[in-house]
Structure formats: C-alpha cells, structure tokens
Design an enzyme around this catalytic site. Sequence first.
Site, PDB file in Angstrom:
ATOM      1  N   GLU A   1     -14.388 -29.426 -58.328  1.00 51.47           N
ATOM      2  CA  GLU A   1     -13.931 -29.958 -59.618  1.00 51.47           C
ATOM      3  C   GLU A   1     -13.612 -31.435 -59.483  1.00 51.47           C
ATOM      4  O   GLU A   1     -12.595 -31.819 -58.871  1.00 51.47           O
ATOM      5  CB  GLU A   1     -12.682 -29.214 -60.126  1.00 51.47           C
ATOM      6  CG  GLU A   1     -12.313 -29.688 -61.523  1.00 51.47           C
ATOM      7  CD  GLU A   1     -11.022 -29.104 -62.072  1.00 51.47           C
ATOM      8  OE1 GLU A   1     -10.616 -29.564 -63.154  1.00 51.47           O
ATOM      9  OE2 GLU A   1     -10.436 -28.243 -61.449  1.00 51.47           O
TER      10      GLU A   1
ATOM     11  N   LYS B   1      -2.996  -9.785 -55.174  1.00 53.99           N
ATOM     12  CA  LYS B   1      -4.135 -10.312 -55.948  1.00 53.99           C
ATOM     13  C   LYS B   1      -4.184  -9.818 -57.385  1.00 53.99           C
ATOM     14  O   LYS B   1      -5.259  -9.679 -57.950  1.00 53.99           O
ATOM     15  CB  LYS B   1      -5.454 -10.007 -55.218  1.00 53.99           C
ATOM     16  CG  LYS B   1      -5.478 -10.547 -53.805  1.00 53.99           C
ATOM     17  CD  LYS B   1      -6.669 -10.105 -52.993  1.00 53.99           C
ATOM     18  CE  LYS B   1      -6.535 -10.620 -51.571  1.00 53.99           C
ATOM     19  NZ  LYS B   1      -7.571 -10.137 -50.675  1.00 53.99           N
TER      20      LYS B   1
ATOM     21  N   HIS C   1     -11.896 -37.243 -66.924  1.00 59.08           N
ATOM     22  CA  HIS C   1     -12.858 -36.200 -66.569  1.00 59.08           C
ATOM     23  C   HIS C   1     -14.286 -36.689 -66.797  1.00 59.08           C
ATOM     24  O   HIS C   1     -15.191 -36.321 -66.049  1.00 59.08           O
ATOM     25  CB  HIS C   1     -12.590 -34.905 -67.346  1.00 59.08           C
ATOM     26  CG  HIS C   1     -11.664 -33.987 -66.602  1.00 59.08           C
ATOM     27  ND1 HIS C   1     -10.300 -34.186 -66.594  1.00 59.08           N
ATOM     28  CD2 HIS C   1     -11.897 -32.911 -65.824  1.00 59.08           C
ATOM     29  CE1 HIS C   1      -9.743 -33.253 -65.842  1.00 59.08           C
ATOM     30  NE2 HIS C   1     -10.687 -32.467 -65.361  1.00 59.08           N
TER      31      HIS C   1
END
Length: 540
Positions: A219, A351, A525
């Site tokens: 990312e 999880k 971004h």
Amino acid sequence: MDARRVGGRIAAARRALAAGGSLPIPVLRITNGLAMISLVLSSCDLLRLCSDRSRPLRFPLGGREFATVLCQLASVVYLLSLFGVPSGSGHPKAPASDDEGGGSPRRARAAADAPAAMHAGVEGGDEEIVAAVVSGTLPSHHLESRLGDCQRAARLRREALRRVTGRGVEGLPFDGMDYQAILGQCCEMPVGYVQVPVGVAGPLLLDGRQYHVPMATTEGCLVASVNRGCRAIAASGGAVSVLLRDAMSRAPVVKLPSAKRAAELKSFMEAAANFETLASVFNRSSRFGRLQGIRCALAGRNLYIRFACSTGDAMGMNMVSKGVENVLGYLQNDFPDMDLISLSGNYCSDKKPTAVNWIEGRGKSVVCEATIKGGVVQSVLKTTVQKLVELNIIKNLAGSAVAGSLGGFNAHASNIVTALFIATGQDPAQNVESSQCITMLEAVNDGDDLHISVTMPSIEVGTIGGGTCLTSQASCLNLLGVRGPNRDSPGANAKLLATIVAGSVLAGELSLLAALAAGQLVKSHMKYNRSSKDVASAAS
Ligand code: ADP
C-alpha cells in the site's frame, strides 16, 4: 566388494526400507542400537581373544573367532553407513519436550519424521517424478519426504503444476527461498514465494531508544505516513509505552452431563484455592509457559475454559495448547464425566473479532502515549491540535460506535500491525485481534499541545517460532534488536516487539488523522499510491 560399497549398499537398503515405510524410524533406532551393542561386545571379545596367550589367534579362524570378527566387521560397516545417510532417517532427534534445543519443536519433529530418501516407486530422474505427480501416482505432498531434498521437491512440484494447469508461474520467484527451513514449520507444498516490498519508517523514538521500523506492504503511502508520524513524535521528545499484561489464551470447550455439573467444574476451575495445583500441572509443558489465570463461560452444559499464560518470547499458541492438554488430562480424574469437544472452543479467541479479547486482552496488552508539541503539529503534521482532537472524537470514537465496532476505535491500526507482522514473521491472520485499538486524543498544556495514546489489548507477537526463523523475517527482527529468544530475560524480546508495534501504530494514527484533518488524504494517495505507470498500463 570394498567397505565403502558395502556401506553404500547398507545405507541404500536402509533408505529404501525407511522410504518404503516397511522399516519405520523406531525400528531403525533399534537396529542402530543393536549395531552398537554388537560392536562393543565383539570388540571386547576380540581384545580378550588377542590377549589370551593360551589360545593365540590362528588362521584359518575357528568358529567362535570367525563369528566375532564377522560381527565386528558387520557392525563397523553398518555404523559407517550412517554417515552416508542424510540426518533424519536413521537418527531421529526429535526433542522429548518443548524446551529441548531451543529451536522449534515442530520443525525438529518434521525433519526427523521426513524419510530422507527416494521412494522405490519414484526413483529416477526429474522427468519421471514430475510425470508421476502429474498422473497422480505420486501425491504432490509426499515429494519432500520421498526425495529428501526440499528444493528439488518444490521445483518438481512447480513443474508438475505448470503441466497440470497449462499455466506457467514464471513470475513467481523460486530461487532465494530456503525450502528446508519452511518444512514442517511455515508452509506445505511450496512452489515459490511472493515478494512483498519492505520499507523502513523511523527512527521511532520510543522509551528513549530509536527504532527503524520494517514494514512489508504494497500500500503506497503507508510507510511514508508512519515515517511522518515518527518524525512528529521524535521532534516532541518521543513516545512512552507500558506493557499492562502478557498472556496468550486458549479455551477448550468441554461438555458435561448437565448444566449443574458444568457449573461445578466452573467453580472448581475458578477457585483461588485450586489455582496453584492447576498451574503446576499446566506449567509442566514448557520452561516458558506460565499459567496466569483461568476464566470460564457456560453455554448450557458446555463449559468454555479460557486459560491465559505467559509464553516467553514465543507468540505461544503451541505452548498454551500443550499446557491446556496437561490440565484436561488431570481433570479427568475428578471429572470423568467431562467430555472434551474441542481443544479450541472459540472463546480463546484466535483470529476472530471478539469482545473477550477486547476486554480481557490476548497476547501483550500495551498502552503507548506521546505529547506532540503544538508547533510540531503545525510544522510536521500541517494541522492544528483542535482539529485533530475533534476529528478523533467524531471519527474514531463516535463513527466507530455508530458502526458498532468491536475494538476498532482507531483510524488504521491494522495497516501498521499487518505490515510489521509480515516483515517480522508474525502470523498475519492474527492482525484481527492484534489491531484492536482505541486511539485517544486530548488537548493539553492549555490547549497548546496534543496528548495522543493508543491502547491495544491483544498484540500477539513472538520472536521465536513460526515464521520468525526465516532469514528475511529474522533480519527484520534483527533490525529492531529483538531477533530470537532473549537468553538473559526470556520474554523481553517479544514484549519489546509488542511495544514497538504500539509505538508504530501511534505514529500511523497521528499521521493519518493529520492528513484527514488537513484534507490531504486523497492528494497524498494520488502521489504515492497510484503511479502514472500503473494508470497508463491499466488504461492500455
Ligand atoms: P508458539 O508456541 O508460538 O507456536 P513454538 O512452540 O513453535 O511457538 O516455539 C517456541 C519454542 O521455542 C519452544 O520449543 C520453546 O521451548 C522454545 N524457546 C526457546 N527459548 C524461548 C524463549 N525465550 N521464549 C519462548 N520459547 C522459547
């Protein structure tokens, strides 16, 4: 036939028998033992015969002397042949307990269990083996144990995959991975590995020390953002962390004949008077696992028993599970009507997003705080204290409440947690609970400065076991100074890593909130997350 050839033949026979499954590893242990005994006895006998002046040795040898010499030769040749056998086939060295050797028991067991040689039916060149896998006569998951060569096994599996699917995986890197290291520890049926870029953010000034934080991510913007947060923290004197609790949990579910009986077991398990006994039974499984507490919940006649224990430098799931098994065995004496339904009853909770982890904590519970100077908020974060405080209330607190969030009172803790987890060999799936975080912002010093904190009750990390042993992950741990077990103070490395995770989240929260407050999110971004190259190739 010379001794080497005889040795080679014996070794080959042993390998073939082991690989064929007709001579299991325990039997090989016995034959090895017999060879040793034969060697010692025949040596003693030979010495005695040589020193017996009344019966000097003469050729041709008599029946007894001949038998002694034969035994001696056979055992020497047999034992010499062991040196020609890859470890694991003749001398299983699986540790008797979790603590032996200091390495991963799973891996040692797997290495010991893996017959190190070819299966009689697939002996031959690469081509024959690939053909056997493609036709299904050789199961792909047997390749490692049948070939005794993990690199070759992965290469041939990859080729078989290409033939079966008709699609190549050329873009998937193959060389550069230690396929032996992942056997029985990290991944089954490997065909290569995925590259994830690692960026470094920092230095993060935390508890008076500087850390360069490795982050594995695809990312764009993430590392840059955390880096900016680190800069703001360092310029304000650094962050401080506190570790509140260290306890990995496992909760088996047991069924009793009635709810009343289940409640009796609950009382027994939670009685303070029984804790010491239960802890001593639990703690037998490892030098490092230490029972911290037990909490039970009922659902009808099912009882969920949540054991929480400290696990040294290991993340600890294996360790705690073994301790739980010990206690369940012990309980069978007093509660023979107790029926174990599952070693994990989901009240652990691993999880899955759960309130029990959010409230009780799981793994390491950490708070990390910093006071960011007003001037730094302006110069580095390009916003104001007031805007940040207001944004945090409306977004992270109210917004998450509106969404019905469970421990998600933060801007993007999971971004940082996951990137750090992948870089340092943690279990990335545990980012579910490890990312639970409440971010608090307040104006302090008459509104001039900003106090920011992140509270993270369930950071599940280890510096030994699992993926932490792999070369690249271990080197990221090394960068942080927390590689492997801490020999002077077991558990100190994993605790430090948990505080670094929280400190990095603090930096990430600060920076993203600032970007949102300043209306810079989309702009940054577009700069870091969508390169013109990407857009051009997508458009074409
Ligand atoms: P996990 O319980 O996280 O799945 P493993 O059981 O795979 O981890 O690995 C932990 C192993 O490392 C155990 O065998 C344990 O005895 C050993 N070990 C050696 N030193 C330490 C330490 N300082 N802390 C925790 N475990 C250690």
